[in-house]
Design a protein around this motif. Structure first.
Motif, PDB file in Angstrom:
ATOM      1  N   ARG A  88       0.821  -1.054   0.051  1.00 15.92           N
ATOM      2  CA  ARG A  88       0.195   0.138   0.082  1.00 15.92           C
ATOM      3  C   ARG A  88       0.900   1.409   0.080  1.00 15.92           C
ATOM      4  NH1 ARG A  88      -4.160  -2.232   3.488  1.00 15.92           N
ATOM      5  NH2 ARG A  88      -6.062  -2.635   1.955  1.00 15.92           N
ATOM      6  N   TRP A  89       1.874   1.149   0.858  1.00 16.75           N
ATOM      7  CA  TRP A  89       2.690   2.422   0.905  1.00 16.75           C
ATOM      8  C   TRP A  89       3.626   2.595  -0.334  1.00 16.75           C
ATOM      9  CZ3 TRP A  89       8.389   1.631   1.408  1.00 16.75           C
ATOM     10  CH2 TRP A  89       9.042   2.795   1.749  1.00 16.75           C
ATOM     11  N   ALA A  90       4.122   1.308  -0.986  1.00 12.92           N
ATOM     12  CA  ALA A  90       5.015   1.523  -2.199  1.00 12.92           C
ATOM     13  C   ALA A  90       4.100   2.058  -3.455  1.00 12.92           C
ATOM     14  CB  ALA A  90       5.468   0.313  -2.472  1.00 12.92           C
ATOM     15  N   LEU A  91       2.937   1.803  -3.342  1.00 15.03           N
ATOM     16  CA  LEU A  91       2.172   1.827  -4.510  1.00 15.03           C
ATOM     17  C   LEU A  91       1.248   3.208  -4.502  1.00 15.03           C
ATOM     18  CD1 LEU A  91       1.084  -1.689  -5.483  1.00 15.03           C
ATOM     19  CD2 LEU A  91       2.940  -0.199  -6.497  1.00 15.03           C
ATOM     20  N   ARG A  92       1.208   3.984  -3.330  1.00 13.02           N
ATOM     21  CA  ARG A  92       0.153   4.992  -3.033  1.00 13.02           C
ATOM     22  C   ARG A  92       1.127   6.243  -2.558  1.00 13.02           C
ATOM     23  NH1 ARG A  92      -2.959   3.801   0.568  1.00 13.02           N
ATOM     24  NH2 ARG A  92      -4.790   4.516   0.128  1.00 13.02           N
ATOM     25  N   PRO A  93       2.151   6.651  -3.529  1.00 12.19           N
ATOM     26  CA  PRO A  93       2.861   7.930  -3.040  1.00 12.19           C
ATOM     27  C   PRO A  93       2.105   9.096  -3.365  1.00 12.19           C
ATOM     28  CG  PRO A  93       3.832   6.843  -4.928  1.00 12.19           C
ATOM     29  CD  PRO A  93       2.687   5.948  -4.444  1.00 12.19           C
ATOM     30  N   PRO A  94       2.515  10.473  -3.320  1.00 12.79           N
ATOM     31  CA  PRO A  94       1.822  11.468  -3.725  1.00 12.79           C
ATOM     32  C   PRO A  94       1.705  11.430  -5.322  1.00 12.79           C
ATOM     33  CG  PRO A  94       3.757  12.087  -2.025  1.00 12.79           C
ATOM     34  CD  PRO A  94       3.606  10.669  -2.491  1.00 12.79           C
ATOM     35  N   GLY A  95       0.516  11.657  -5.725  1.00  7.02           N
ATOM     36  CA  GLY A  95       0.016  11.841  -7.228  1.00  7.02           C
ATOM     37  C   GLY A  95      -0.064  10.297  -8.014  1.00  7.02           C
ATOM     38  N   PHE A  96       0.062   9.414  -7.158  1.00  3.89           N
ATOM     39  CA  PHE A  96      -0.103   7.886  -7.814  1.00  3.89           C
ATOM     40  C   PHE A  96      -1.354   7.896  -8.827  1.00  3.89           C
ATOM     41  CE2 PHE A  96      -3.601   5.579  -5.978  1.00  3.89           C
ATOM     42  CZ  PHE A  96      -3.907   6.112  -5.076  1.00  3.89           C
ATOM     43  N   TYR A  97      -1.220   6.839  -9.677  1.00  3.37           N
ATOM     44  CA  TYR A  97      -2.305   6.781 -10.610  1.00  3.37           C
ATOM     45  C   TYR A  97      -2.738   5.338 -10.248  1.00  3.37           C
ATOM     46  CZ  TYR A  97      -0.255  10.746 -13.132  1.00  3.37           C
ATOM     47  OH  TYR A  97       0.198  12.280 -13.497  1.00  3.37           O
ATOM     48  N   ARG A  98      -4.067   5.237 -10.147  1.00  3.16           N
ATOM     49  CA  ARG A  98      -4.700   3.921  -9.866  1.00  3.16           C
ATOM     50  C   ARG A  98      -4.461   2.934 -11.048  1.00  3.16           C
ATOM     51  NH1 ARG A  98     -10.024   1.080  -8.559  1.00  3.16           N
ATOM     52  NH2 ARG A  98     -10.728   2.018 -10.688  1.00  3.16           N
ATOM     53  N   SER A  99      -4.519   3.804 -12.363  1.00  2.00           N
ATOM     54  CA  SER A  99      -4.409   3.045 -13.576  1.00  2.00           C
ATOM     55  C   SER A  99      -3.200   2.296 -13.814  1.00  2.00           C
ATOM     56  CB  SER A  99      -4.963   4.158 -14.926  1.00  2.00           C
ATOM     57  OG  SER A  99      -3.915   4.801 -14.678  1.00  2.00           O
ATOM     58  N   TRP A 100      -2.141   2.654 -13.078  1.00  2.00           N
ATOM     59  CA  TRP A 100      -0.596   2.076 -13.149  1.00  2.00           C
ATOM     60  C   TRP A 100      -0.471   0.873 -12.475  1.00  2.00           C
ATOM     61  CZ3 TRP A 100       3.281   6.493 -13.137  1.00  2.00           C
ATOM     62  CH2 TRP A 100       3.009   7.609 -14.281  1.00  2.00           C
ATOM     63  N   HIS A 101      -1.571   0.293 -11.733  1.00  2.00           N
ATOM     64  CA  HIS A 101      -1.539  -0.806 -10.680  1.00  2.00           C
ATOM     65  C   HIS A 101      -2.243  -1.811 -11.457  1.00  2.00           C
ATOM     66  CE1 HIS A 101      -1.294   2.066  -7.220  1.00  2.00           C
ATOM     67  NE2 HIS A 101      -0.151   2.324  -7.762  1.00  2.00           N
ATOM     68  N   ILE A 102      -1.669  -2.689 -12.337  1.00  2.00           N
ATOM     69  CA  ILE A 102      -2.122  -3.353 -13.459  1.00  2.00           C
ATOM     70  C   ILE A 102      -1.999  -4.901 -13.230  1.00  2.00           C
ATOM     71  CG2 ILE A 102      -2.234  -3.678 -15.969  1.00  2.00           C
ATOM     72  CD1 ILE A 102      -0.424  -1.293 -16.221  1.00  2.00           C
TER      73      ILE A 102
END
Ligand code: NHW
Ligand code: EN5
Length: 388
Positions: A88-102
């Motif tokens: 969760r920490w690694a994948l949700r930094p400032p400005g993250f895009y949900r569409s990049w979690h594929i």
């Protein structure tokens, strides 16, 4: 040899050493209207899914895919076991895009069978700050390997990064691909030598007994540096200044602002630990050290199932010698019950590793940029970037 990578805008082996090629983007951005609007085709039994890491259920599926199918050492004795909180920490930094979690699912069972992620980052290469995607957690289920699924996943994440008008990426791998900007060595510092030897992570040295080995790796009971304490939220501005100034000396490094430092470096239990030195006289923050928590599953041992490893992250020494700062880091890692402390020979680490009783591991880590050429390979000490 590299049927896929030969088609990509990355440094090619044939061009290594060609100084006539300029540093910078390999190909220019294309107009957004020319970026493919539909996902790439998967084999007909599979479908794309965007993984919502806020969802407990999806996060569990990702966690289990990686727990069972992600990176192993060359003898298949250990496998990375990133925790859910870590993911969760690694994948949700400032400005993250949900569409990049594929993700990729099997159409009939809906089972998650493959994964790849990107997160946005600003990375400086010499004088240029470049918006990039950091690509990580590429994983194809063991039963679906060598079917050329990985190139499709890489092309799909590239497409989704392009849709956000970002044209460069950074990634690391244990395997050699065209072509590393640098190759780093893993180093390991035993904290719990008996367990490390029992599980086959390390070996009893020649002419060494278990008791002598335990004594060799003993550490003091508490950190030695006056003013050494855990980082807090109120330290974010000072740590950002300290870190920005420190990272400015490396050829490739992240361009962290305060929101990045708050996300990536403020302590999060069992994910990331950060300590600093506050001068007892001036209350100035002069030094900083950090590590992240990444356990590995121990494959096929009767007595143990998990190895607790800390990985050196960003360290800054201005007043406290790096040797003393890192020794204090080892002491807190030992107090937190880590079995081993790992580090790469990046930044100034090399200068203290031997003295602190780190030994070289059997693994290397190659660093890559996508669509960005560097004039020549860097030394690991010229690299100021640590990926998870
Ligand atoms: S490195 C960790 C990668 N994951 C693992 O090692 C987990 C265990 N292994 C697997 O799951 C951190 C599979 O073996 C994987 C390959 C999925 C690795 N990077 O499907 P095929 C990262 O996540 C190339 C890049 O048949 P497979 C970084 C290989 O060279 N490419 O293989 C990820 C070959 O191409 P070639 C890799 O074993 C960075 C092709 O894949 C690679 O079933 C991604 C074979 O595909 C690797 N680690 O699946 C790139 N491993 O040309 C991002 C193999 O040689 C680029 N390959 O024929 C940037 C994108 C964004 C750009 C934005 C502008
Ligand atoms: C993307 N973020 O091979 C990362 N680890 O040395 C993906 N070896 O733990 C790429 N083989 O040397 C990751 N013990 C690439 C790394 C994949 C994992 C990997 C290596 C790094 C590792 C250990 C265990 C080896 C087990 C047999 C190792 C020796 C330790 C010893 C301690 C005492 C002093 C000398 C060294």
């Amino acid at each position: 040899k590299h049927k896929f990578w030969e088609t990509q805008p990355v440094g090619q082996f044939k061009d290594v050493g060609d100084t006539s090629l300029p540093e910078g983007p390999i190909e220019p951005p294309t107009p957004l209207s020319e970026v493919k609007q539909e996902p790439y085709n998967l084999p007909s039994q599979y479908e794309w899914t965007t993984c919502d890491m806020d969802s407990e259920e999806t996060c569990n599926e990702v966690y289990n895919l990686l727990k069972n199918n992600y990176v192993e050492d060359d003898e298949n004795m250990f496998r990375f076991n990133y925790s859910k909180e870590f993911l969760r920490w690694a994948l949700r930094p400032p400005g993250f895009y949900r569409s990049w979690h594929i993700g990729v699912r099997a159409k009939t069972s809906k089972k998650l069978v493959a994964f790849i992620t990107g997160v946005p980052a600003r990375i400086r290469v010499r004088d240029e700050v470049v918006k990039m995607a950091e690509i990580n957690f590429l994983c194809v289920h063991k039963k679906l390997r060598t079917k050329r699924l990985a190139p499709v996943m890489i092309k799909e994440v590239t497409r989704r990064v392009h849709l956000e008008n970002i044209w460069q990426a950074a990634y690391t791998a244990g395997v050699v691909l065209p072509t590393p900007i640098t190759t780093c060595q893993y180093w390991h510092r035993s904290l719990n030598p008996k367990k490390l030897i029992d599980v086959g992570f390390s070996r009893l040295g020649a002419r060494m007994t278990m008791n002598r080995t335990i004594k060799l790796y003993k550490l003091p009971d508490s950190p030695a540096t006056p003013g050494f304490r855990k980082m807090e939220l109120c330290d974010v501005p000072a740590v950002t200044r300290l870190l920005r100034n420190y990272l400015s000396q490396f050829v490739v490094a992240p361009d962290f602002d305060e929101s990045d430092v708050e996300h990536w470096l403020l302590p999060t239990e069992d994910v990331v630990d950060s300590y600093l030195v506050e001068s007892p006289e001036t209350h100035e923050i002069t030094d900083f050290c950090s590590f992240y928590t990444l356990p590995s599953s121990i494959l096929g041992n009767q007595n143990y199932s998990s190895l607790k490893a800390a990985y050196s992250y960003y360290n800054v020494s201005t007043k406290t010698p790096l040797l003393q700062l890192m020794n204090d880091t080892l002491i807190v890692a030992k107090l937190k019950n880590f079995d081993v402390f790992n580090a790469l020979d990046v930044m100034h680490n090399e200068s203290v590793l031997k003295e602190l009783k780190f030994g070289p591991g059997d693994g290397q880590l190659h660093y890559y940029l996508y669509n960005y050429r560097t004039q020549s390979a860097l030394k690991p000490s010229e690299l100021g970037l640590v990926l998870l």
